[in-house]
Design an enzyme around this catalytic site. Structure first.
Site, short mmCIF file in Angstrom:
data_model
loop_
_atom_site.label_atom_id
_atom_site.label_comp_id
_atom_site.label_asym_id
_atom_site.label_seq_id
_atom_site.Cartn_x
_atom_site.Cartn_y
_atom_site.Cartn_z
N ASP A 183 0.29 -7.30 1.60
CA ASP A 183 0.78 -5.60 2.24
C ASP A 183 2.52 -5.96 2.20
O ASP A 183 2.91 -5.34 2.13
CB ASP A 183 0.32 -5.49 3.17
CG ASP A 183 0.54 -4.24 3.09
OD1 ASP A 183 0.40 -3.28 2.11
OD2 ASP A 183 -0.25 -3.41 4.29
N HIS A 215 0.62 -1.61 0.34
CA HIS A 215 -0.36 -0.06 0.01
C HIS A 215 0.49 1.24 0.66
O HIS A 215 0.68 2.37 -0.64
CB HIS A 215 -0.76 -0.28 1.03
CG HIS A 215 -0.63 0.59 2.22
ND1 HIS A 215 -0.12 -0.78 3.53
CD2 HIS A 215 -0.39 1.41 3.18
CE1 HIS A 215 0.42 0.29 4.17
NE2 HIS A 215 0.07 1.42 3.88
N GLY A 249 3.20 7.52 7.26
CA GLY A 249 4.37 7.33 6.59
C GLY A 249 5.83 6.17 7.33
O GLY A 249 6.69 6.09 6.89
N ASN A 250 5.76 5.66 8.33
CA ASN A 250 6.31 4.57 8.69
C ASN A 250 6.49 2.99 8.18
O ASN A 250 6.94 2.14 8.28
CB ASN A 250 5.75 4.32 10.41
CG ASN A 250 6.73 4.88 10.89
OD1 ASN A 250 6.54 5.62 12.16
ND2 ASN A 250 8.54 5.04 10.87
N SER A 251 4.52 2.85 7.39
CA SER A 251 3.98 2.49 6.54
C SER A 251 5.62 1.43 5.95
O SER A 251 6.40 2.65 4.54
CB SER A 251 3.41 2.24 5.43
OG SER A 251 1.65 2.45 6.95
#
Length: 563
Positions: free
Chosen positions: A92, A61, A172-174
């Site tokens: 993911d 994502h 934003g950490n994803s």
């Protein structure tokens, strides 16, 4: 009591040493952390380098708004072009490749099954896209839970066997890394729980375990759109607390291995099964096409075997499910129950020149360039040792079938004829190959040998539809094998090659995808006249060993020689 003067404060040596170790671990980890920026400034997130040649992990994502190409930064202060390699939209996960160097710093992949609740950990990444100076943000915490299962909740994304942490994971950490206290990679951050109005982390974040990604790693380099696996059966807990089968598809490999309604699952994928969630956790870490160990009780008898796993979705269904339906801003960790993120955008003519040579569009692939790259790597290494270009005529194989007696098999252009201890057998190659399973009990050995010969004589370019599946272990090889899937005259074959030797170690020939294949295991290669040839072929059909072919000589009519 008088206050202590500054010069009188003494910090214990063990505290200073612990601080130094923590800072060193963070510095090591930060060097491999990637800041992902979509071209045009439309979002971004994080990632982590896992090899010196630029391969990096992120979330599906995160990369989907960027499409095929994106910009990535690391804390050397430089911005790099990057290309999409493969995606796992169910888990993911995405694999990308940074370009421009072959000596990138990269993270060490730890065994995430060793992670325990209470372990220190830290997340590194690009929350709120703050890393405009290319220096990532570090947040520290503990492991709050292990082997968590996060239901898809109406979405495509399923987080199985994940790690829960209270280290702050914000938008934003994803896609960024979760490290243990030594700075080794234990997971990829991806899903979080947020205060409903503020999109602010509330201390519950989830990371995809690195062991799950290890199962997919050999597939992620294939350039494909990957699917997760299903056993073809559903389970529940009975009144005694046992996990039992409540439904099973008769077309599944599990059914052919003897699993039936009411049977109790004992272990799966090497883990003991005591709960339904425990089973879902293990099942969720395997890609479609895996072959894993399973143990179960059937009518009081314990059965230990291996089972082939099919996909959760058909290829067309998976493609349909990842069509665009919304944008996910700033690599936001996916909250539970949200719609699926859209598929990667189609490449545009504005791809940077440095990226264009690394992308090939093909339906069903995230980036076919990397699939073809692996096909050529495997095949070129193989034919360099076997030199099949000079043996284009008929083949005759002579030897023994175990202790039963002599064998002679002639493989010509139109038929295969065999003289076996049990009698004569043949296959006519103009007929439907899927209906010819001679000799009896082998699952189609003669057709399989024909296809083994045929792919060597035609090469992968003319055999039929060929693609690189990935690398995976087999019941007989601990080393992950490179797998080419090749379809000829509607017959699917899987050819397994050793990465260390480059030689063909086994093949599976499926007369039909709903039946057991004919398996041939090739071994005892010898160099004969400069050509590597297998002297030992073990033939298996289902759970039964048909026999062992001990080959003494090969006759190739194209040069009239016997080898």
């Amino acid at each position: 009591m008088p206050a202590l003067r500054a010069q009188e404060l003494i910090v214990p040596d063990d505290v200073l040493a612990s601080q130094a170790q923590r800072i060193a671990a963070i510095n090591k980890a930060s060097a491999s952390t990637v800041m992902v920026f979509a071209n045009g400034g439309k979002g971004g997130g994080s990632g982590v380098l896992i090899s010196p040649d630029g391969y990096a992990l992120s979330n599906y994502h995160v990369v989907q708004p960027a499409g095929t190409a994106m910009k990535c930064a690391i804390n050397d202060g430089k911005l790099y072009d990057a290309i999409l390699v493969s995606i796992d939209p169910v888990g993911d996960v995405a694999l990308i490749k940074l370009l421009g160097r072959d000596d990138f710093p990269y993270a060490k992949l730890e065994d995430s099954d060793k992670v325990r609740v209470g372990d220190w950990c830290f997340a590194v990444g690009n929350p709120f896209l703050l890393a405009t100076d290319f220096n990532p943000t570090v947040t520290y915490g503990i492991v709050s839970g292990v082997h968590r299962y996060q239901y898809p909740a109406g979405t495509l994304l399923e987080y199985a066997d994940c790690i829960q942490t209270d280290a702050s994971i914000n938008p934003g950490n994803s896609g960024g890394p979760l490290f243990n206290e030594k700075g080794d990679l234990i997971g990829i951050n991806g899903r979080g729980s947020f205060e409903k109005r503020g999109r602010v982390n509330v201390g519950v974040g989830y990371a995809i375990s690195i062991n799950q990604i290890k199962h997919f790693m050999g597939f992620l380099r294939s350039g494909r759109i990957l699917d997760h696996a299903t056993l073809g059966a559903t389970v529940s807990t009975d009144e005694n607390g046992n996990v039992v089968v409540t439904n099973i598809a008769e077309s599944s490999d599990a059914y052919r291995r003897g699993l039936r309604y009411g049977d109790q699952l004992l272990s799966f994928g090497g883990r003991n099964i005591s709960t339904v969630n425990g089973f879902k956790n293990v099942l969720g870490i395997y890609p479609r096409g895996s072959r894993v160990p399973i143990s179960f009780l059937h009518e009081g008898d314990r059965i230990d075997t291996f089972v082939r796993l099919t996909g959760v979705h058909s290829p067309e269904e998976l493609l349909a499910r990842i069509q665009p339906n919304r944008q996910q801003p700033e690599g936001e960790p996916m909250p539970e129950g949200q719609p699926d993120p859209p598929a990667p955008k189609e490449p545009s003519p504005q791809l940077p020149d440095i990226v264009k040579p690394f992308f090939t569009a093909r339906r069903g692939f995230a980036n076919y360039h990397f699939n073809k790259l692996n096909q050529d790597r495997i095949w070129d290494t193989y034919i360099d040792q076997t030199k099949p270009e000079s043996i284009t005529g008929d083949w005759t194989l002579r030897g023994q079938l175990g202790n039963l007696g002599d064998v002679s098999i002639v493989l010509s252009k139109t038929r295969v004829d065999a003289e076996l201890p049990q009698g004569k057998a043949f296959a006519v190659l103009d007929n439907d190959l899927g209906q010819q399973e001679a000799p009896r009990g082998s699952g189609g050995l003669l057709v399989a040998l024909h296809l083994w010969k045929h792919i060597q004589q035609t090469g992968i370019g003319q055999f039929g539809d060929v693609y690189y599946l990935g690398s995976m272990p087999t019941p007989k090889q601990d080393e992950k094998q490179d797998v080419l899937v090749a379809t000829h005259s509607v017959i699917e074959c899987r050819f397994y090659f050793s990465p260390s030797t480059g030689l063909l170690t086994s093949m599976e020939m499926y007369p039909d995808l709903g039946v057991d294949p004919c398996e041939i295991y090739f071994s005892e290669y010898e160099s004969v006249n400069g050509r590597m040839l297998p002297r030992h072929l073990e033939v298996i059909h289902g759970d039964t060993v048909y026999g062992e072919l001990l080959l003494k000589d090969f006759e190739f009519n194209s040069n009239g020689g016997t080898e």
